[in-house]
Motif scaffolding. Structure first.
Motif, PDB file in Angstrom:
ATOM      1  N   UNK A 204     -42.676  -9.760 -20.317  1.00 46.53           N
ATOM      2  CA  UNK A 204     -41.656  -9.757 -19.263  1.00 46.53           C
ATOM      3  C   UNK A 204     -40.503  -8.805 -19.538  1.00 46.53           C
ATOM      4  N   UNK A 205     -40.600  -8.039 -20.612  1.00 45.34           N
ATOM      5  CA  UNK A 205     -39.556  -7.047 -20.871  1.00 45.34           C
ATOM      6  C   UNK A 205     -38.393  -7.557 -21.687  1.00 45.34           C
ATOM      7  N   UNK A 206     -38.625  -8.600 -22.488  1.00 49.00           N
ATOM      8  CA  UNK A 206     -37.588  -9.094 -23.377  1.00 49.00           C
ATOM      9  C   UNK A 206     -36.418  -9.718 -22.642  1.00 49.00           C
ATOM     10  N   UNK A 207     -35.232  -9.461 -23.166  1.00 49.89           N
ATOM     11  CA  UNK A 207     -34.016 -10.084 -22.624  1.00 49.89           C
ATOM     12  C   UNK A 207     -33.806  -9.736 -21.151  1.00 49.89           C
ATOM     13  N   UNK A 208     -34.062  -8.470 -20.790  1.00 51.40           N
ATOM     14  CA  UNK A 208     -33.861  -8.049 -19.406  1.00 51.40           C
ATOM     15  C   UNK A 208     -34.799  -8.774 -18.452  1.00 51.40           C
ATOM     16  N   UNK A 209     -35.984  -9.131 -18.959  1.00 50.02           N
ATOM     17  CA  UNK A 209     -36.964  -9.787 -18.101  1.00 50.02           C
ATOM     18  C   UNK A 209     -36.590 -11.197 -17.704  1.00 50.02           C
TER      19      UNK A 209
END
Length: 297
Positions: A204-209
């Motif tokens: 999911x794109x890490x923290x940004x996700x």
């Protein structure tokens, strides 16, 4: 097992996977808040394909590999007082994404299975698009009425904590939350959950996700009390809930079953807000029985 994508006309780009033969009846799995298509245990997917279904999973908008919506997320005060931004998307928009996927895959009618927020989306599809729903299974979900299905205060406190900033923090937070909302009678596979949480962070794109979660919460709040709309559902319906659920109180499941004409309610002793290994076989059997027989009464 590979990801595919389609563009909802005028809407987001949706990521999905399909398992099972193309000629089989479609069964759609709709994930919950902040979850992606990998949140459905592979044993559950295999159980449905083994029963002869074509299993369709997808990432909701603002989750997984699907599009992030270009809109400001609601702040904590807006979430606390259930005041979404004007123009925020709602469960109806997410239901339209589901129908768009069915159109894309050429599936006229499908069996819908939704968990938590995914149950709310599935309910909305069944109420607004009755010709597209063969059966409906709603798992630990609710109606949107403020007096039922509310999280425990201890759960809300945990949800309000600072978001994880690294994959390790995310894994620890997931395991801690799972110990709180999981199934005491059906313990999780800790190693499997650790691997899944790490995979979700990367996928999911890490923290940004994770920034889409407040917008998904806003979608639930913007939809309000859906009890009257649920009365329009005509598909044979099964409502499943655990008696120890701290994320969505069992009163939400009971209210859902009361609102949908002819719905059958099954409350599983010892089940919380998680698809634990020990309960997956029963969920597959209950859902498959409904799909094959059509009438839960």
């Amino acid at each position: 097992m590979s990801d595919s994508f389609f563009q909802v006309p005028g809407g987001p780009r949706i990521c999905y996977r399909v398992d099972g033969p193309a000629s089989a009846e479609p069964l759609v799995l709709i994930a919950g808040l902040g979850l992606d298509l990998t949140s459905w245990p592979q044993s559950m997917v295999d159980g449905f394909t083994g029963a002869g279904f074509r299993v369709i999973r997808f990432d909701n908008r603002d989750a997984g590999c699907s599009s992030r919506i270009d809109a400001p997320p609601p702040g904590r005060l807006r979430q606390l007082f259930a005041r979404p931004h004007p123009g925020a998307y709602d469960l109806g928009d997410m239901a339209a994404d589901t129908v768009g996927l069915l159109d894309h895959l050429g599936a006229g009618r499908a069996h819908l299975v939704g968990m938590s927020m995914g149950g709310m989306i599935a309910q909305t599809v069944a109420a607004r698009h009755p010709d597209r729903v063969a059966t409906l299974t709603s798992i630990f979900s609710t109606t949107g009425h403020r007096r039922v299905g509310q999280p425990a205060r201890s759960t809300l406190v945990r949800m309000a904590r600072r978001p994880a900033r690294t994959v390790d923090e995310s894994v620890r937070a997931h395991l801690a939350m799972l110990r709180h909302i999981g199934s005491a009678g059906f313990p999780p596979d800790d190693d499997g959950e650790r691997a899944w949480a790490a995979g979700l962070w990367e996928r999911t794109g890490g923290r940004a996700g994770r920034q889409g979660i407040p917008r998904q919460i806003s979608a639930i709040q913007a939809s309000g009390d859906r009890t009257a709309e649920l009365a329009r559902i005509t598909a044979p319906t099964l409502v499943i809930h655990g008696d120890t659920d701290r994320m969505v109180h069992p009163s939400g499941g009971r209210a859902t079953a009361r609102a949908i004409p002819g719905a059958r309610y099954v409350e599983i002793t010892g089940m919380g807000h998680h698809l634990s290994p020990g309960v997956v076989d029963r969920l597959v059997r209950l859902t498959t029985d409904l799909a094959l027989q059509g009438d839960p009464r």
